[in-house]
Enzyme design. Sequence first.
Site, short mmCIF file in Angstrom:
data_model
loop_
_atom_site.label_atom_id
_atom_site.label_comp_id
_atom_site.label_asym_id
_atom_site.label_seq_id
_atom_site.Cartn_x
_atom_site.Cartn_y
_atom_site.Cartn_z
N GLY A 81 -41.24 -10.71 -42.74
CA GLY A 81 -40.66 -10.03 -43.86
C GLY A 81 -41.03 -9.69 -44.42
O GLY A 81 -42.66 -9.56 -44.09
N ASP B 23 -33.75 -6.19 -39.88
CA ASP B 23 -33.48 -7.63 -40.26
C ASP B 23 -32.06 -7.69 -40.91
O ASP B 23 -31.67 -9.09 -39.98
CB ASP B 23 -34.43 -8.62 -41.82
CG ASP B 23 -33.89 -7.32 -42.80
OD1 ASP B 23 -34.23 -6.27 -42.09
OD2 ASP B 23 -34.71 -7.84 -43.72
#
Length: 261
Positions: free
Chosen positions: A8, A110
């Site tokens: 991330g 994601d």
Amino acid sequence: MVLTIDIGNSRITVGLYGSDGAPRFVAALDSGRDLPRDRCALELAGLFRLYGQDPAQVDGAILSCVVPPLETAVADAVALLTSRRPLVVGPGIKTGLNIRSDLHNQLGSDIVASSVAAMAKYPSPVIVVDLGTATTFSLLRDGVYEGCAILPGVRLGLEALSRGTAELPLIALEAPASPLGRNTVDAMRAGVVYGHAGMVDSMAARFEAACGQPAAAVVATGGNAPLILPHCARPIVHDPHLLLDGLYLLYRKNTEKHRKG
């Protein structure tokens, strides 16, 4: 065992799953943009030692990445440590999701992974809220990814407030005691935390109105969820491992035929 990794904007989250689908450990690393392969491999090896696990027992790996410069280094580090080249969530990966055509090639990996897990774990329709660097809302109904909304995350909002004004300081993000700030710092925290909580409630209601029916579940994940959810008015399920669960499911879905053969 299956190694799952989510790269991330703020951190790299690592989960090791056993054959029963339960995580043996979940941990986080800093996601510096200049993270080289060997240092990443050393940090991953340190996690295995810390939790008493053997990299040689890893049968496969999968990763999602929203920071393209890190993808190759992390994938190479996984291969160096485990001798297994990870699957990368992207074009060609079977998801089982029916994604609306306009979004099909635009969804972040994601969001895809979290949606796969939400579809498997919760009744339909389900709203998924990811409270990470960005805050995202996704609506899933009967296996169809209906759409999403993306906005700045809690910490991004706070940083923008401080940097874009002359007299508001840079402060640590903490939960305020009350929405009524008695000083500048508490007023900023109250606005950011309670404001974001109210936005989550409002957006969930707007998604339900757009869907034409109440959500059977509203599920939240992401690093900022523990800060925001206690201040939301509606019941929201906190599922901190939703994304990694989705990666595990995606790995199984994409290797099932090979493993059976």
